[in-house]
Design a protein around this motif. Structure first.
Motif, short mmCIF file in Angstrom:
data_model
loop_
_atom_site.label_atom_id
_atom_site.label_comp_id
_atom_site.label_asym_id
_atom_site.label_seq_id
_atom_site.Cartn_x
_atom_site.Cartn_y
_atom_site.Cartn_z
N SER A 59 -0.70 7.19 4.97
CA SER A 59 -0.41 7.11 3.57
C SER A 59 1.17 7.57 3.44
N GLY A 60 1.60 7.31 2.33
CA GLY A 60 2.95 7.71 1.90
C GLY A 60 2.86 9.45 1.89
N THR A 61 1.51 9.99 1.45
CA THR A 61 1.47 11.37 1.14
C THR A 61 1.24 12.09 2.45
N ALA A 88 1.37 13.00 -5.72
CA ALA A 88 1.43 12.90 -4.36
C ALA A 88 3.00 13.18 -3.74
N THR A 89 3.80 13.39 -4.52
CA THR A 89 5.06 14.10 -4.23
C THR A 89 5.07 15.36 -4.21
N ASP A 159 11.47 10.64 -1.32
CA ASP A 159 10.23 9.77 -1.77
C ASP A 159 10.49 8.33 -2.27
N GLU A 162 8.24 4.29 -4.19
CA GLU A 162 8.00 3.04 -5.59
C GLU A 162 9.05 2.36 -5.38
N SER A 183 5.63 3.72 0.84
CA SER A 183 3.99 4.01 0.70
C SER A 183 3.70 2.29 0.54
N ASN A 185 0.26 1.51 -0.35
CA ASN A 185 -0.79 1.81 -1.06
C ASN A 185 -1.17 0.34 -1.92
N LYS A 188 1.58 -0.68 -4.68
CA LYS A 188 2.87 -0.88 -4.54
C LYS A 188 3.49 -2.10 -4.10
N GLY A 195 -1.45 2.90 3.43
CA GLY A 195 -0.64 3.48 4.46
C GLY A 195 0.68 4.06 3.97
C1 LIG Z 1 2.53 6.14 -4.28
C2 LIG Z 1 3.07 7.17 -4.40
C3 LIG Z 1 3.03 8.15 -3.31
C4 LIG Z 1 2.00 8.37 -2.37
O1 LIG Z 1 1.75 7.11 -1.62
P1 LIG Z 1 0.26 6.81 -0.92
O2 LIG Z 1 0.62 5.90 0.09
O3 LIG Z 1 -0.50 6.51 -2.17
O4 LIG Z 1 -0.19 8.31 -0.55
C5 LIG Z 1 3.95 9.34 -3.07
N1 LIG Z 1 5.07 9.36 -4.17
C6 LIG Z 1 5.00 8.47 -5.29
C7 LIG Z 1 6.07 8.41 -6.26
C8 LIG Z 1 4.06 7.27 -5.13
O5 LIG Z 1 4.27 6.61 -6.35
#
Ligand SMILES: *Cc1c(COP(=O)(O)O)cnc(C)c1O
Length: 369
Positions: A59-61, A88-89, A159, A162, A183, A185, A188, A195
């Motif tokens: 994930s991005g997280t 998530a940031t 980050d 997006e 990300s 997700n 996105k 992922g």
């Molecule tokens: C979606 C998103 C994330 C997290 O990504 P994941 O893959 O859902 O964990 C982090 N930061 C921002 C700004 C996001 O929009």
């Protein structure tokens, strides 16, 4: 029941590129773990954004978490984070027992205010890392922000969850800082069903992130661990979807841009409406077409009117310093992010929308004026 119009939902290629790569994974039984798709997706993504190295993660997280770890953020360390973002940031700062300090937005980018950042450095000179977000695909004010961060000699995480496909002065967002995060997700601009990717020019740190992401297994025949590990790697099936999606990324950006300009052309004369900021150095991916409403019609009126027709729209992110969970952490700035939250609105920006779909949204909104 009529088909729902989504804010942003998965959009696989017409050509079936994703399925081809997934099939390869099935044919070679590399369903998991890792495999050729993971290695190739890392190379192809790094190549696309112009970074030297990349680690494909769950994930991005997870990518933000490992970026903080790679910098050495730990117990009690201060990390600057924009207040206007998705949780998530900020959450991974807490995973590391570190302390977020939230920074206000600026009107001209909606992203981190360089002025508030400078103030934050004066207040907390011992900060360990800065996280920058490029909200809705709009670039933050990178020259100003990087100048301040370099002056204070602090590591930067971008980050770019997006903003894959967004350029700042011709360079991809996510490649300015020491680490970049993407990300995949489901909502996105491209997706792997779930992922993320961590990118950096520091190959040693990316290798270390891969090590942490696979339970920190030391080199040994038996299971040996000298560090805390995580189960954060991307599967070879997901990476196959990602490779196919990467081929159509540019097409998706073009369609998102089209949707944005369609809305803008049809709605810009409505009383009290303002479209997202435009800056000469910015080439956004227009992930979500967003507006602010400062007149009689409130964002909630639009959201409810669209909802009645099975169309999804959303408020802008609620700032972190106003969230019950984060309310005790410091915040530097005034009320810019709060104002964006109160007056902001994300319009349906799904790349599968037809002209007739977009027009339907436009007509419902115009009907409220
Ligand atoms: C979606 C998103 C994330 C997290 O990504 P994941 O893959 O859902 O964990 C982090 N930061 C921002 C700004 C996001 O929009």
């Amino acid at each position: 029941m009529q088909d729902k119009i989504f804010l942003s939902s998965p959009h696989m290629s017409d050509e079936g590129f994703e399925m081809e790569y997934v099939k390869q994974a099935f044919n070679t039984n590399w369903i998991a773990p890792l495999g050729e798709n993971v290695n190739k997706f890392e190379e192809e993504l790094a190549d696309k954004v112009g970074s030297k190295h990349a680690a494909a993660l769950s994930s991005g997280t997870a990518a933000i978490h490992l970026a903080l770890k790679a910098i050495g953020v730990g117990d009690g360390d201060i990390v600057f984070c924009p207040t206007l973002t998705f949780s998530a940031t900020a959450n991974p700062i807490i995973y590391q027992n570190a302390v977020p300090v939230f920074i206000d937005s600026e009107v001209s980018t909606w992203n981190m205010s360089p002025k508030a950042l400078e103030e934050a450095f004066k207040k907390h000179p011992n900060v360990k890392a800065v996280i920058i977000v490029h909200l809705y695909g709009l670039s933050a004010n990178m020259d100003e922000i990087m100048k301040i961060c370099r002056l204070y000699n602090v590591k930067v995480i971008e980050d770019a969850a997006e903003s894959l496909g967004s350029y700042y002065k011709g360079k991809q967002t996510g490649t300015f800082g020491d680490y970049g995060v993407y990300s995949f997700n489901g909502n996105k601009i491209i997706t792997t069903s779930g992922g993320g990717m961590l990118v950096s020019n520091d190959g040693e740190r990316i290798e270390k992130a891969r090590f942490w992401a696979t339970q920190s297994r030391d080199q040994a025949r038996h299971y040996e661990h000298s560090e805390l590990g995580y189960n954060y790697r991307m599967s070879n099936v997901s990476a196959g979807i990602g490779r196919g999606q990467l081929i159509v990324l540019d097409q998706r950006v073009i369609k998102k841009n089209y949707i944005y300009n369609y809305y803008k052309q049809k709605l810009r004369d409505l009383d009290g409406i303002a479209f997202m900021p435009e800056n000469s150095w910015d080439e956004p991916n227009y992930w979500l077409s967003s507006v602010t409403l400062y007149g009689q019609v409130r964002p909630i009126d639009v959201i409810e009117a669209l909802e009645k027709e099975n169309i999804e729209a959303r408020p802008i992110w609620k700032p972190m310093h106003l969230q019950p969970y984060f309310k005790n952490y410091d915040f530097v700035g005034s009320n810019v992010a709060e104002g964006l939250f109160e007056n902001g609105l994300c319009l349906p920006s799904d790349t599968k929308m037809t002209d007739s779909d977009i027009n339907k949204v436009v007509e419902i909104i115009k009907g409220l004026w």
